[in-house]
Design a protein around this motif. Structure first.
Motif, mmCIF file in Angstrom:
data_model
loop_
_atom_site.group_PDB
_atom_site.id
_atom_site.type_symbol
_atom_site.label_atom_id
_atom_site.label_comp_id
_atom_site.label_asym_id
_atom_site.label_seq_id
_atom_site.Cartn_x
_atom_site.Cartn_y
_atom_site.Cartn_z
ATOM 1 N N TYR A 106 26.669 2.317 25.116
ATOM 2 C CA TYR A 106 27.219 3.099 26.842
ATOM 3 C C TYR A 106 26.682 4.643 27.236
ATOM 4 O O TYR A 106 26.763 5.094 26.713
ATOM 5 N N GLY A 107 25.979 4.851 28.079
ATOM 6 C CA GLY A 107 25.787 6.201 28.329
ATOM 7 C C GLY A 107 26.443 6.885 28.959
ATOM 8 O O GLY A 107 27.213 6.789 29.807
ATOM 9 N N ALA A 108 26.542 8.628 28.673
ATOM 10 C CA ALA A 108 27.244 9.671 29.142
ATOM 11 C C ALA A 108 26.892 10.346 31.196
ATOM 12 O O ALA A 108 27.969 11.058 31.169
ATOM 13 N N PHE A 109 25.408 9.676 31.439
ATOM 14 C CA PHE A 109 25.276 10.515 32.060
ATOM 15 C C PHE A 109 25.708 10.418 33.230
ATOM 16 O O PHE A 109 25.823 10.840 34.495
ATOM 17 N N HIS A 110 26.577 9.321 33.544
ATOM 18 C CA HIS A 110 27.598 9.861 34.642
ATOM 19 C C HIS A 110 28.293 10.611 34.544
ATOM 20 O O HIS A 110 29.525 11.538 36.404
ATOM 21 N N GLY A 111 29.261 11.406 33.733
ATOM 22 C CA GLY A 111 30.266 12.527 33.869
ATOM 23 C C GLY A 111 31.259 11.829 33.439
ATOM 24 O O GLY A 111 32.099 13.317 33.736
ATOM 25 N N TYR A 112 32.338 10.709 34.094
ATOM 26 C CA TYR A 112 33.081 10.916 34.015
ATOM 27 C C TYR A 112 33.703 10.850 32.993
ATOM 28 O O TYR A 112 34.955 10.340 31.649
ATOM 29 N N TRP A 113 32.714 10.998 31.532
ATOM 30 C CA TRP A 113 33.738 10.815 30.029
ATOM 31 C C TRP A 113 33.653 12.789 30.010
ATOM 32 O O TRP A 113 33.037 13.002 29.759
ATOM 33 N N VAL A 114 34.726 13.082 30.338
ATOM 34 C CA VAL A 114 35.056 14.673 30.407
ATOM 35 C C VAL A 114 35.440 15.207 29.204
ATOM 36 O O VAL A 114 36.480 14.212 28.620
#
Length: 773
Positions: free
Chosen positions: A289-297
């Motif tokens: 799963y990608g991290a591009f969304h930014g919700y994995w601070v």
């Protein structure tokens, strides 16, 4: 059943944090010695017509809560009313009985409870306690006010029963009663004094129709959500590794790209830009799963280098202000990214209980890891101070207009109440604190908004209704039933409306890529009460049924039909007082038609949905007769002709937007006031009699009056039917149910039934039969 049932908030979640998280507004004060006559009753869920008294622990806490408001409790002895209460379940009739038992009292409080075992969870025995508190004045023309709440509790031993469950939630029951009186006493009406005379009016500093923050939406506001990585690449030098062919990879969008597109957003009609999280994040994939969304601070104190730096974020905020626009930042407080530095350095800051296994277990929702993301132990003061310190710093450094607060349902309400009050004290009452509670239950949403001290919330119940009506061919009157829940919210005019977002399927995909259907959904959303929010790319017809397809790359074309449509609707909204703040007045609600007006003293706009094939005439109330009529989208005037305009013709297909102007300034004032009172459930009521020929059926539906879609609270027929007193102008949906296997209910098939309560002096009478319409 249409609405998703949710178990109440589990109270034991916050016990360990109570010392550091409890904080509340000061109670409203009544004149000293004001008497409140109080009656208590517990209805047996399993045995019809059986009632019981509530434990002394509940009564004592209610006495203490009311004493803080200068209210003196006069408890009516249970034996005096128990037999009569056992015969009826209608709260209004019981309230009238209470008033008859204590005719000299100036104020009254009725506390009704129902207690149900929920099952065994993790070795503890879960119970649901439903509480309705109703308060009213003597000799008042207004209907009494009611608040309904669900509370979940876990008991340690199997032999503990209903009284133990009620005793455990006694503080919350008393808080509910006290909160009802805070709202009730803050009315500008005079409060009767202890001697039966008129006391000094209780003043309230809160403006009407506002939440606990007093946050009022800017006039004509519209919010636009930008997923930064997917929007525009303004500076290729900070891209890092990108792969435009991989839907889970980074695609190069950044803050500079947002700045370069601000003029286009303003031209579209947007006034507030909400960014996906821009703080330093995990950038590697996690199990594909990608991290591009930014919700994995990873670091809440820094800007993600792929997006730019702090100076660029400050510049973006300044560029927005220069255009009379605003910035909202997305703040993630529940969790951090997987395998981030903070997890390694501060392992004791996390609950460490593993992923959520049972999404119906409220304790797991707030204590365990959402999709494997490390869950912060926010009840620890050092964790709380870490989050609050960074939140305050970004307010000072960037000066945004507000925060969008992620994952509300995964954190205790006591945390939110403390955080929102602390941040509001630092940033000011006009700072937007927008909660994301992805749930279709308006009762749960309203309670979360109030108890969590949010400025406002996203209106997911309306979002789901818009998709159901315009993409799935559900009855348009469903919109009316959902909107009538406005009376439950602290500030319905501030709710943020939407048709989709980055966690839901794109509305274009939901509607089968039918542009006309999407235009109809947007026409209702962008003319409804509240503040409209758009997901980037809606104006370009972006599609995607699931992640990451619903988070695709933005397109910028000048001629997509949805772009012009949205721009026109937002322009109309900014130019119309009725569309920004008009009161709601339902004109017609049928299976094949929904028409309502938004009314101010100087303007009314009718929004009408006719999915049929033929025009339909809709009668106008007396207060709108003689108005000048025009079509809002085109501005075309309709010839007035001789006589008085008495009805409107609603064409099939596209949503009708019709503007009515009074013949004299302020000519709709009386109607606007009446509509406002009705829509808040405080206006006139009408008797509704629903007859049935089968004593085994029950009735359950939308709204507290009909059990809130919970069959254990369904209404049983009395003397061959259901006799209800319901607000004029109300729209309800309901179904018939029967007792099934022990603990289960059988639901009649087919679509929900519809009940619209029009004006009328005679009782509204309907005949019902199982499975027949």
């Amino acid at each position: 059943m249409v609405l998703t049932q949710r178990w109440g908030v589990v109270l034991f979640l916050a016990v360990s944090a109570a010392a550091c998280l409890q904080r509340s507004a000061p109670p409203v004060q009544a004149p000293n010695g004001t008497v409140v006559a109080v009656a208590y009753v517990r209805d047996d869920v399993q045995r019809r017509g059986t009632v019981a008294d509530v434990p002394e622990a509940v009564k004592q806490r209610v006495v203490e809560a009311l004493a803080k408001r200068n209210l003196q409790v006069q408890e009516v002895p249970y034996q005096q009313y128990a037999a009569e209460f056992a015969k009826v379940t209608d709260s209004q009739r019981r309230f009238a009985m209470l008033m008859a038992q204590a005719p000299e009292a100036p104020l009254y409080l009725l506390v009704e409870t129902r207690v149900s075992p929920f099952g065994e969870v993790g070795g503890r025995f879960s119970w649901e306690v439903y509480v309705r508190t109703t308060a009213g004045r003597a000799k008042s023309t207004l209907e009494p006010s009611s608040v309904d709440q669900d509370y979940g509790i876990a008991l340690q031993f199997s032999h503990q029963g209903a009284d133990d469950a009620q005793g455990e939630v006694a503080p919350q029951i008393s808080s509910q009663a006290g909160g009802l009186f805070d709202s009730f006493l803050a009315s500008p009406m005079a409060v009767p004094a202890a001697d039966g005379g008129t006391g000094t009016p209780v003043e309230s500093s809160a403006a009407p129709d506002t939440g606990p923050s007093s946050w009022v939406p800017p006039a004509g506001d519209a919010i636009y959500f930008v997923m930064v990585d997917r929007f525009a690449n303004g500076d290729p030098r900070n891209d890092g590794t990108v792969d435009l062919k991989d839907a889970q990879a980074f695609h190069g969008g950044d803050l500079q790209g947002v700045i370069s597109r601000l003029d286009g957003l303003k031209q579209l009609g947007v006034r507030t830009v909400w960014l996906s999280p821009v703080f330093q994040m995990r950038t590697e994939k996690f199990y594909g799963y990608g991290a591009f969304h930014g919700y994995w601070v990873e670091d809440f104190g820094k800007v993600e280098p792929r997006f730019g730096d702090e100076a660029l974020l400050v510049r973006l905020a300044e560029e927005l202000r220069r255009r009379d626009m605003r910035l909202v930042l997305d703040v993630v407080l529940n969790h951090v990214g997987p395998d981030t530095r903070l997890v390694r350095e501060k392992p004791d800051w996390f609950h460490g209980l593993g992923p959520i296994d049972n999404w119906d277990n409220p304790r797991e929702l707030v204590m365990r890891d959402v999709h494997g993301l490390p869950d912060l132990a926010v009840e620890k003061d050092e964790v709380y101070q870490h989050l609050l310190e960074h939140s305050r710093r970004w307010v000072d450094a960037v000066k945004p207009a507000g925060y969008r607060l992620d994952a509300v349902k995964h954190m205790p309400l006591k945390f939110w109440a403390r955080y929102n009050d602390d941040l509001r004290a630092h940033a000011g009452n006009d700072f937007l604190l927008l909660g994301e509670m992805l749930d279709g239950d308006p009762v749960l949403l309203a309670r979360t908004m109030a108890e969590g001290r949010f400025g406002t919330m996203f209106d997911f119940p309306l979002a789901f209704a818009l998709v159901d009506v315009f993409c799935r061919n559900r009855s348009p009157a469903h919109l009316g039933a959902v909107l009538f829940n406005d009376r439950l919210y602290p500030a319905p005019g501030s709710l943020v409306t939407l048709v989709d977002n980055h966690d839901l399927p794109r509305v274009m995909s939901e509607c089968g890529e039918d542009v006309e259907k999407v235009k109809r959904a947007l026409a209702v959303q962008l003319t409804a009460r509240g503040v409209p929010a758009l997901t980037y790319g809606t104006e370009e017809g972006l599609t995607g049924k699931k992640e990451p397809e619903n988070r695709g790359d933005m397109r910028f074309t000048p001629d997509h039909p949805l772009r012009a449509w949205i721009s026109r609707l937002l322009e109309l909204r900014r130019g119309s007082g009725a569309l920004q703040g008009g009161e709601t007045l339902v004109l017609a609600a049928r299976e094949d038609l929904f028409a309502y007006a938004r009314v101010t003293p100087d303007e009314a706009v009718v929004i009408a949905v006719n999915p049929g094939k033929a025009p339909v005439d809709v009668a106008l109330p007396e207060g709108l007769l003689g108005a000048r009529l025009s079509e809002l989208l085109t501005g075309s005037e309709f010839p007035q002709g001789p006589g008085v305009l008495s009805s409107l013709t609603v064409k099939p297909g596209p949503v009708s937007l019709l503007r009515l102007a009074p013949s004299a300034p302020g000519g709709f004032g009386a109607l606007a006031r009446q509509a406002g009172a009705r829509w808040r459930g405080q206006g006139e009521r009408r008797t509704v009699e629903l007859s049935v020929d089968d004593a085994s059926v029950r009735l359950v539906g939308s709204g507290p009056e009909l059990g809130g879609w919970k069959p254990e609270r369904s209404l049983r027929p009395e003397m061959g039917g259901f006799k209800l007193s319901l607000p004029v102008g109300a729209v309800f949906e309901y179904k018939l149910v029967r007792d099934g296997t022990p603990g289960k209910f059988d639901w009649e098939g087919g679509d929900n039934r519809l009940l619209f309560v029009p004006e009328g002096r005679e009782p509204l009478r309907l005949k019902l039969a199982w499975g027949k319409r």
